[in-house]
Design an enzyme around this catalytic site. Sequence first.
Site, PDB file in Angstrom:
ATOM      1  N   GLY A 176       0.824  -1.215   0.000  1.00  0.00           N
ATOM      2  CA  GLY A 176       0.000   0.000   0.000  1.00  0.00           C
ATOM      3  C   GLY A 176       0.852   1.257   0.000  1.00  0.00           C
TER       4      GLY A 176
ATOM      5  N   ASP B 121       0.800   1.545   8.902  1.00  0.00           N
ATOM      6  CA  ASP B 121       0.210   0.977  10.126  1.00  0.00           C
ATOM      7  C   ASP B 121       1.217   0.851  11.269  1.00  0.00           C
ATOM      8  OD1 ASP B 121      -1.971   0.733   8.537  1.00  0.00           O
ATOM      9  OD2 ASP B 121      -2.000  -1.455   8.460  1.00  0.00           O
TER      10      ASP B 121
ATOM     11  N   GLY C  91      -5.215   0.873   9.923  1.00  0.00           N
ATOM     12  CA  GLY C  91      -4.687  -0.012  10.962  1.00  0.00           C
ATOM     13  C   GLY C  91      -5.380  -1.349  10.842  1.00  0.00           C
ATOM     14  N   ARG C  92      -4.792  -2.187  10.016  1.00  0.00           N
ATOM     15  CA  ARG C  92      -5.436  -3.471   9.730  1.00  0.00           C
ATOM     16  C   ARG C  92      -5.383  -4.393  10.957  1.00  0.00           C
ATOM     17  NH1 ARG C  92      -5.719  -6.125   4.555  1.00  0.00           N
ATOM     18  NH2 ARG C  92      -4.168  -4.758   3.623  1.00  0.00           N
TER      19      ARG C  92
END
EC number: 2.7.1.11
Length: 790
Positions: free
Chosen positions: A170, A289, A333-334
């Site tokens: 990403g 993240d 924030g996976r």
Amino acid sequence: MASHIILPKEEEEEEGLGVAVEADHDSPEPPRYQAEPVPKALPFSATCVRISRDSYPNLRALRNASAVSLRDDDADFVKLEEGDYGYVLDDVQHLTDYLPELPTFPNPLQDHPAYSTVKQYFVNADDTVPEKVVVQKNSPRGVHFRRAGPRQRVYFEPEDVKACIVTCGGLCPGLNTVIRELVCGLSHMYNVNDVFGIQNGYKGFYSSNYLPMTPKSVNDIHKRGGTVLGTSRGGHDTRKIVDNIQDRGINQVYIIGGDGTQKGAYEIFKEIRRRGLKVAVAGIPKTIDNDIAVIDKSFGFDTAVEEAQRAIDAAHVEASSAENGIGLVKLMGRYSGFIAMCATLASRDVDCCLIPESPFYLEGEGGLFEYIERRLKENNHMVIVVAEGAGQDLIAKSIPAADQLDASGNKLLLDVGLWLTHKIKDYCKSKKMEMTIKYIDPTYMIRAIPSNASDNVYCTLLAHSAIHGAMAGYSSTVGMVHGRHAYIPFHRVTSTRNKVKITDRMWARLLSSTNQPSFLTQKDIDEAREADRLANRPPVPAGTSELREHTEKHPASESANGSGDVQEPLASESPRPHQPATVFAATTTSAPASSATTCVEDSRTLEDDMGATGPPETPERDTETPPQEAEETERTKEEKQKPEQPETPERSEPPPRAAEHARADDAQPAADVDTFNPDGCTTPQPAHGSEWPDDHGSSSSPRREKTKPEPEPAGASGKRPDVASSSKFNLFAFRSFSRDKKKGEKSGVALAATAEGRAPSQQDRPAQGKTWEEADKDKGKKARWKRFWK
Ligand SMILES: Nc1ncnc2c1ncn2[C@@H]1O[C@H](COP(=O)(O)OP(=O)(O)OP(=O)(O)O)[C@@H](O)[C@H]1O
Ligand SMILES: O=P(O)(O)OC[C@H]1O[C@](O)(CO)[C@@H](O)[C@@H]1O
Ligand SMILES: [Mg+2]
């Protein structure tokens, strides 16, 4: 006159330790390095004791070395070197590990006008950076990493270098800065001018043209967001990638990307090594993240947190301008809620922060709905921040959807912000509460901006560290560890994921800053502690059977062996009972302020559970006892001792709920003790290794406009007391206890009498010839003897 060059900390060097190029600007210039007879450079790695984990001879050193579980094939690449006092170097791969006869060359930086004036610009070949800086007497020491920086001898001649750069995964602020600094750094520092960009991620190695890059072509790119090279997920075909590297004569590969990308880089390195190619692989960790293990923080993270403030500000304006207004902001924030946590702490306008690591529930006592209702009554408006990976288990229950994966195998998430908006609306409707909710999703906007000033500096240093490492023949990930740049073995950053620890001080600070309920049940807390304990267990031997046995025993640590891409948030499977835990480890609630003795014991237990191997007062353990065993023995000992404890009123067992209160409260004064950090980096730390400022939780910030009502005394209304206010209450109680204790030092006997509301009697007075203190001691002795005979 010595020249004054102010250097960033990374370049500063203690005098006398480095291999000096110029020892002192006042002294006559020492002869240039190449003027001396050049001994055949022996890379440090060549002198390393190569130890496979199967045959590691010293259990103590092994325990100290690593909490990382390795896959069998990764274990072959581990280079551990032991030193005195529990020192273990977790070294990175070097070209000479498989090409021992390579020639070396003087580093061209020694003649560079910018660098040759710098005192000790080259790092000492033996410099290392510790994984842990906070340790206890008996706790594992952690490993060391090789310090990043330029070496005196390099393994490539500038005109022979053919470098390529790729960005994968990403987007993240700062990608273009790293690309720019790699191109400029290679050219300006090492005169390397053959640099190519690989387009659109890993698949670009075999499916696109390579883009020639020059300092001129990248001059302005750091001012733009995204990546000029393009990026993608999926498409990692190790064989095809290495075929292309080989065919095109590439000998330095710079790979910028997140955890998945670093795994890919590791695979590429292994294949390169298998083929015996003289190619260095440098991984530069990228993730918005901040979920990459070991390193202090990833580039772009600061920018993301800063940009998130704008969304939170907007949410606050919307919410506070409406009657019963709610502003809901979703942030990225996976699996790790760092952006949400830090943006919340920075903003002070947030009333509730929800992250993947801390499960929450909506209904019932201590649930989100109850809190929203209360907060709206108190303040008329509220702001909620939710990380995209939070509450996925809850959504899955109400919106059954097949698990979908992206091209890299990452789980596609359901929109928690949208789901929450509907749930809150429905709840307020059912309660006939007028309200307005505004949902803001700034996630991709945050990711797309260029990096801020501090990230730009960080990106530059990362790029330079990567270049110095590749030129010196190393293959590794680079990153900042406690403020110093280091070369970190690939296996370290690919085998675990950095997550917010809900048993750590940072999360406690957040809870006390927002006043939100912890949403945790005792089971959640126990599970989190257990996870901490497991993360701090001694390393698993690489032997297949032991590894398998271990993995079966501890499924919670599965992610640590690097086998799976997706790591479920902690305790996400556990059903959410509608019974909140009344405590959150080190922060919470009201309790009798009297149990000072329990305070010491329980805070120690808490530390133990979080990974510390034992209280300072316990006798030193046999160094060969595995810590888990030792810990269990310690616990058993403590449990055995418990029934024998005297039944004084302070120590009588409170009922279970009260006991929880007591434990959490009692831990409060000890919360200043740093919690043990088995991964070396639980929470991102500011550069230069300083601790997070302790005032995050302060509600007295000028930015915090909203007024919070004074807490009700515990139990007065049967409601769950506010976390922060009750913590303050406890702190106060603790302080008054200490004051009383001081007075008591003068005369506990007299004080006891006063406390009972009578003047000290003749009986209370010290026996003739004795002072008050001696009388106190005598009384204590008598009580102890009495208890003993009982
Ligand atoms: N275990 C693995 N082995 C080899 N390649 C991998 C592995 N996992 C991921 N990759 C490759 O790495 C690239 C990036 O992975 P991914 O999409 O997971 O992003 P990431 O690097 O983790 O970044 P982020 O998650 O921060 O966006 C993809 O091309 C993917 O194919
Ligand atoms: O939509 P994309 O590009 O897959 O990216 C989304 C994911 O990327 C990340 O930003 C990680 O880079 C996650 O926070 C997020 O889930
Ligand atoms: Mg990832």
